[in-house]
Design an enzyme around this catalytic site. Structure first.
Site, PDB file in Angstrom:
ATOM      1  N   ASN A 282      18.071 108.264  38.628  1.00 37.87           N
ATOM      2  CA  ASN A 282      17.095 107.783  39.604  1.00 37.87           C
ATOM      3  C   ASN A 282      16.285 109.005  40.040  1.00 37.87           C
ATOM      4  OD1 ASN A 282      15.643 106.809  41.733  1.00 37.87           O
ATOM      5  ND2 ASN A 282      17.409 106.375  43.054  1.00 37.87           N
TER       6      ASN A 282
ATOM      7  N   LYS B 280      13.801 109.204  41.872  1.00 36.54           N
ATOM      8  CA  LYS B 280      13.197 109.076  43.212  1.00 36.54           C
ATOM      9  C   LYS B 280      11.731 109.524  43.139  1.00 36.54           C
ATOM     10  CE  LYS B 280      17.775 109.349  45.108  1.00 36.54           C
ATOM     11  NZ  LYS B 280      18.657 109.643  46.234  1.00 36.54           N
TER      12      LYS B 280
ATOM     13  N   HIS C  37      18.144 100.029  46.804  1.00 38.20           N
ATOM     14  CA  HIS C  37      18.647 101.393  47.066  1.00 38.20           C
ATOM     15  C   HIS C  37      18.705 101.618  48.576  1.00 38.20           C
ATOM     16  CE1 HIS C  37      18.910 105.735  47.238  1.00 38.20           C
ATOM     17  NE2 HIS C  37      19.370 105.681  46.003  1.00 38.20           N
TER      18      HIS C  37
ATOM     19  N   GLU D  78      17.806 103.986  50.325  1.00 32.60           N
ATOM     20  CA  GLU D  78      16.563 104.546  50.897  1.00 32.60           C
ATOM     21  C   GLU D  78      15.538 103.437  51.123  1.00 32.60           C
ATOM     22  OE1 GLU D  78      16.119 107.590  47.900  1.00 32.60           O
ATOM     23  OE2 GLU D  78      17.915 108.564  48.713  1.00 32.60           O
TER      24      GLU D  78
ATOM     25  N   GLU E  74      26.895 103.116  46.141  1.00 32.87           N
ATOM     26  CA  GLU E  74      26.378 104.409  46.585  1.00 32.87           C
ATOM     27  C   GLU E  74      26.646 104.572  48.081  1.00 32.87           C
ATOM     28  OE1 GLU E  74      23.166 105.958  43.674  1.00 32.87           O
ATOM     29  OE2 GLU E  74      22.182 104.887  45.299  1.00 32.87           O
TER      30      GLU E  74
ATOM     31  N   GLY F 231      22.642 112.719  48.157  1.00 32.25           N
ATOM     32  CA  GLY F 231      21.847 113.911  48.401  1.00 32.25           C
ATOM     33  C   GLY F 231      22.485 114.894  49.371  1.00 32.25           C
TER      34      GLY F 231
ATOM     35  N   SER G 260      25.807 112.235  44.867  1.00 32.00           N
ATOM     36  CA  SER G 260      26.194 113.621  44.560  1.00 32.00           C
ATOM     37  C   SER G 260      27.069 113.743  43.308  1.00 32.00           C
ATOM     38  CB  SER G 260      26.865 114.276  45.772  1.00 32.00           C
ATOM     39  OG  SER G 260      25.957 114.330  46.867  1.00 32.00           O
TER      40      SER G 260
HETATM   41  P1  13P Z   1      22.132 112.157  44.549  1.00 32.67           P
HETATM   42  O1  13P Z   1      22.780 112.140  43.168  1.00 32.67           O
HETATM   43  O2  13P Z   1      20.998 113.117  44.643  1.00 32.67           O
HETATM   44  O3  13P Z   1      23.146 112.262  45.620  1.00 32.67           O
HETATM   45  O4  13P Z   1      21.447 110.703  44.724  1.00 32.67           O
HETATM   46  C1  13P Z   1      22.184 109.569  44.444  1.00 32.67           C
HETATM   47  C2  13P Z   1      21.270 108.399  44.444  1.00 32.67           C
HETATM   48  O5  13P Z   1      20.764 108.009  45.480  1.00 32.67           O
HETATM   49  C3  13P Z   1      20.991 107.743  43.164  1.00 32.67           C
HETATM   50  O6  13P Z   1      20.351 106.524  43.345  1.00 32.67           O
END
Ligand code: 13P
Length: 248
Positions: A9, A11, A93, A95, A165, A171, A210
């Protein structure tokens, strides 16, 4: 045996030049693993199609509109994603839920719009740190799952991918332990099994939050973890390829 999947992903990252290098590295470095997916920002889907068509790497988007077409300024439909060769789309997601106010109902509608157009949704669920500390993890992910299963029917989950997740692990560099992740994955699978045991045996459940090359293998070794949804580490070809190899 469920074929493992590793989805990147990206982002809101990348550029034409950066993607060029990244995609070359991913294609070259993951040849022995058939379950690779890259999910890019909308403007780069044309580039994904040009670079990935005919390779073993699949691609997708990170969001879509729940509507088919019309006066929805700024939105992108499932059919448009199909036009650019997407096979997958990330739905719900954390976010999108937290920053852009997507409710479980919106997520369910988006899931349906994706499947109606022939896209495979990657449905994200996960709890915040305060929800975990309050002992509400299973209730939170359960509600997020049930909202979709109730709207589209449990059999639709057979042609979808789930992603657990935990919000506190995204992150932050703070990965769930393999056992913490496994416990939630098993709960999700058991919850699906209560509705349809055959679907439960088939649905892939990815872990995200992560994931790095140093912790991927131990996460992917757990019985109900069928691969990963990778954020930061999907932007560096060598890291992402190492994670894919851990799933191969
Ligand atoms: P990270 O791997 O940067 O923690 O992000 C995970 C994520 O949100 C994947 O959709």
């Amino acid at each position: 045996m469920r074929q493992k999947l590793v989805a990147g992903n990206w982002k809101m990252n990348g550029s034409l030049a950066e993607n060029e290098v990244l995609l070359d590295g991913v294609v070259a470095g993951t040849r022995e693993f058939p379950g690779v997916i890259c999910c890019a920002p909308y403007p780069y889907l044309f580039q994904m199609q040009e670079k990935l068509q005919g390779t073993h790497v699949a691609w997708g988007a990170q969001n879509l509109s729940q509507y088919e077409r019309g006066a929805y300024t700024g939105e992108v439909s499932a059919a448009m994603l199909k036009d650019f060769g997407c096979s997958y789309v990330i739905i719900g997601h954390s976010e999108r839920r937290a920053i852009f106010g997507e409710t479980s109902m919106t997520v369910a509608e988006k899931f349906k719009a994706a499947q109606d157009a022939g896209l495979v949704p990657i449905l994200c669920v996960g709890e915040t740190l305060s929800e975990r500390e309050a002992g509400a993890t299973f209730a939170v992910v359960g509600e997020q799952l049930d909202a979709v299963a109730g709207f589209v029917g449990v059999s639709a989950l057979e042609d979808a991918v789930l992603a657990y997740e935990p919000v506190w692990a995204i992150g932050t560099g703070k990965t769930a332990t393999p056992q913490q992740a496994q416990d939630v994955h098993r709960h999700l699978r058991e919850r699906v099994a209560l509705m349809n045991s055959e679907v439960a045996g088939k649905v892939r459940i990815l872990y995200g939050g992560s994931v790095k090359s140093s912790n991927a293998a131990e996460l992917f070794a757990m019985p109900d973890i069928d691969g990963g949804l990778i954020g930061g580490a999907s932007l560096v070809a060598s890291d992402f390829c190492d994670i894919c190899r851990a799933a191969a």
